[in-house]
Structure formats: C-alpha cells, structure tokens
Motif scaffolding. Sequence first.
Motif, mmCIF file in Angstrom:
data_model
loop_
_atom_site.group_PDB
_atom_site.id
_atom_site.type_symbol
_atom_site.label_atom_id
_atom_site.label_comp_id
_atom_site.label_asym_id
_atom_site.label_seq_id
_atom_site.Cartn_x
_atom_site.Cartn_y
_atom_site.Cartn_z
ATOM 1 N N MET A 1 0.799 -1.200 0.000
ATOM 2 C CA MET A 1 0.000 0.000 0.000
ATOM 3 C C MET A 1 0.846 1.270 0.000
ATOM 4 O O MET A 1 0.313 2.344 -0.086
ATOM 5 N N GLN A 2 2.149 1.116 0.088
ATOM 6 C CA GLN A 2 3.011 2.292 0.147
ATOM 7 C C GLN A 2 3.057 3.036 -1.182
ATOM 8 O O GLN A 2 3.410 4.201 -1.219
ATOM 9 N N TYR A 3 2.689 2.378 -2.274
ATOM 10 C CA TYR A 3 2.743 3.020 -3.580
ATOM 11 C C TYR A 3 1.384 3.550 -4.025
ATOM 12 O O TYR A 3 1.252 4.001 -5.153
ATOM 13 N N LEU A 4 0.396 3.522 -3.169
ATOM 14 C CA LEU A 4 -0.950 3.936 -3.552
ATOM 15 C C LEU A 4 -0.997 5.400 -3.988
ATOM 16 O O LEU A 4 -1.618 5.731 -5.001
ATOM 17 N N ALA A 5 -0.337 6.286 -3.276
ATOM 18 C CA ALA A 5 -0.337 7.706 -3.655
ATOM 19 C C ALA A 5 0.368 7.911 -4.987
ATOM 20 O O ALA A 5 -0.096 8.686 -5.831
ATOM 21 N N LEU A 6 1.485 7.212 -5.197
ATOM 22 C CA LEU A 6 2.200 7.311 -6.467
ATOM 23 C C LEU A 6 1.349 6.762 -7.610
ATOM 24 O O LEU A 6 1.266 7.370 -8.679
ATOM 25 N N LEU B 1 -1.796 7.986 -12.357
ATOM 26 C CA LEU B 1 -3.071 7.801 -13.049
ATOM 27 C C LEU B 1 -3.746 9.142 -13.321
ATOM 28 O O LEU B 1 -4.259 9.370 -14.426
ATOM 29 N N ILE B 2 -3.723 10.045 -12.377
ATOM 30 C CA ILE B 2 -4.361 11.354 -12.550
ATOM 31 C C ILE B 2 -3.627 12.182 -13.604
ATOM 32 O O ILE B 2 -4.246 12.745 -14.513
ATOM 33 N N ILE B 3 -2.308 12.262 -13.504
ATOM 34 C CA ILE B 3 -1.538 13.080 -14.458
ATOM 35 C C ILE B 3 -1.669 12.543 -15.874
ATOM 36 O O ILE B 3 -1.936 13.297 -16.811
ATOM 37 N N SER B 4 -1.507 11.239 -16.039
ATOM 38 C CA SER B 4 -1.621 10.679 -17.383
ATOM 39 C C SER B 4 -3.066 10.719 -17.868
ATOM 40 O O SER B 4 -3.322 10.868 -19.064
ATOM 41 N N GLY B 5 -4.028 10.630 -16.947
ATOM 42 C CA GLY B 5 -5.430 10.743 -17.323
ATOM 43 C C GLY B 5 -5.797 12.138 -17.790
ATOM 44 O O GLY B 5 -6.568 12.300 -18.739
ATOM 45 N N LEU C 1 -2.499 3.932 -19.951
ATOM 46 C CA LEU C 1 -2.982 2.571 -20.154
ATOM 47 C C LEU C 1 -2.338 1.604 -19.160
ATOM 48 O O LEU C 1 -3.025 0.819 -18.500
ATOM 49 N N PHE C 2 -1.028 1.673 -19.022
ATOM 50 C CA PHE C 2 -0.340 0.738 -18.135
ATOM 51 C C PHE C 2 -0.555 1.066 -16.657
ATOM 52 O O PHE C 2 -0.514 0.169 -15.821
ATOM 53 N N SER C 3 -0.801 2.316 -16.338
ATOM 54 C CA SER C 3 -1.128 2.630 -14.947
ATOM 55 C C SER C 3 -2.528 2.115 -14.614
ATOM 56 O O SER C 3 -2.768 1.689 -13.486
ATOM 57 N N LEU C 4 -3.436 2.115 -15.589
ATOM 58 C CA LEU C 4 -4.743 1.511 -15.376
ATOM 59 C C LEU C 4 -4.625 0.006 -15.175
ATOM 60 O O LEU C 4 -5.277 -0.568 -14.306
ATOM 61 N N ILE C 5 -3.784 -0.632 -15.987
ATOM 62 C CA ILE C 5 -3.604 -2.076 -15.887
ATOM 63 C C ILE C 5 -3.030 -2.455 -14.530
ATOM 64 O O ILE C 5 -3.486 -3.396 -13.883
ATOM 65 N N SER C 6 -2.023 -1.728 -14.086
ATOM 66 C CA SER C 6 -1.327 -2.114 -12.860
ATOM 67 C C SER C 6 -1.917 -1.490 -11.599
ATOM 68 O O SER C 6 -1.453 -1.790 -10.496
ATOM 69 N N TYR C 7 -2.944 -0.665 -11.719
ATOM 70 C CA TYR C 7 -3.473 0.058 -10.560
ATOM 71 C C TYR C 7 -4.020 -0.885 -9.490
ATOM 72 O O TYR C 7 -3.756 -0.702 -8.305
ATOM 73 N N LYS C 8 -4.788 -1.864 -9.867
ATOM 74 C CA LYS C 8 -5.407 -2.771 -8.901
ATOM 75 C C LYS C 8 -4.531 -3.982 -8.590
ATOM 76 O O LYS C 8 -4.905 -4.820 -7.779
ATOM 77 N N MET C 9 -3.379 -4.078 -9.227
ATOM 78 C CA MET C 9 -2.475 -5.195 -8.954
ATOM 79 C C MET C 9 -1.658 -4.900 -7.705
ATOM 80 O O MET C 9 -1.675 -3.791 -7.176
ATOM 81 N N ARG C 10 -0.907 -5.893 -7.277
ATOM 82 C CA ARG C 10 -0.087 -5.732 -6.090
ATOM 83 C C ARG C 10 0.978 -4.671 -6.320
ATOM 84 O O ARG C 10 1.362 -4.377 -7.445
ATOM 85 N N ASP C 11 1.462 -4.108 -5.226
ATOM 86 C CA ASP C 11 2.471 -3.044 -5.296
ATOM 87 C C ASP C 11 3.744 -3.488 -5.991
ATOM 88 O O ASP C 11 4.394 -2.689 -6.662
#
Length: 142
Positions: A1-6, A11-15, A59-69
């Motif tokens: 969970m330490q990478y959640l903010a990153l 995701l926000i910037i690329s979105g 695209l890749f931040s969407l793919i990896s967002y819900k995956m493990r850190d």
Amino acid sequence: MQYLALKRNILIISGVYTLYFLVLFLVSLWCSSSWCRVHDDDLMGRVLFVLMPLLPLFLFSLISYKMRDEVFQAWWNFARWWVPVIIVSTFLLDNASGTGGGYLGMGQDFIFLIQGILYTILILGSLWKITRTHLRLNQAGN
C-alpha cells in the motif's frame, strides 16, 4: 500500500493528458476553420506530441493500478526512465528538424522510425515487466 499515492498521481496526471489529447483530437476533427486546428508547429500541438508517451503510461497505470504493489513497482522502475527518454528525444528531434530537412539531414521517415522504435520498447517492455512480475508473484503465492 506504500505506492498507492504514487499510483494515484500517475493515473491522474496521465489521465489529464489523455483527456487533453481526446479534446484536441475531437476539436480538430469537428472544426473546419483554420483557427481551431491543431498543428505540430503551434504550442498546443507541440505539447500534444512531446507528451505523447503519457498515453501508454495511462494505459499501463490503469492495468497495474489494482495489482499488487510489487507489479506496479517493477513496471514503474522501467517506465520512470523510459518515458523521459521518449519525451526528450521527441523534443530534440522536433526542434532540431529544420524546415523540410529533418535532423542533421535525416528525413521525417527516419525520425518516425526512431520514435516508433522507442514507443515499441516502451509498450513491449511495460507488458513484459507487468506480466513477468504478475506471473512470478502468482506462482510464489501458490
């Protein structure tokens, strides 16, 4: 969970850039006047082309967002270096290309080839990093 903010910030910037890209693309399609067209020699067009690597980043931040850190971290360690390489090379090639001549006498086809290779490495490398790490973690978990 330490990478959640990153994860969220990327995701926000690329979105936001993806939204910018879509709005400019749609305006360019629907507008028939010359004042609302996006050209590669004006400011909005340069920003559009120089920051183009943010589209696959989204695209890749969407793919990896819900995956493990660990999956996100493995991908991000690759992408955080490769995306700036593409941005800088796009900026340098775009600014160094003269009127009709290209960079150091290189034609636009060669510049397109260089950019295509860089984007291919970004996309295939990202897919490889995400897939390899995800599979490795799933095998270790079983």
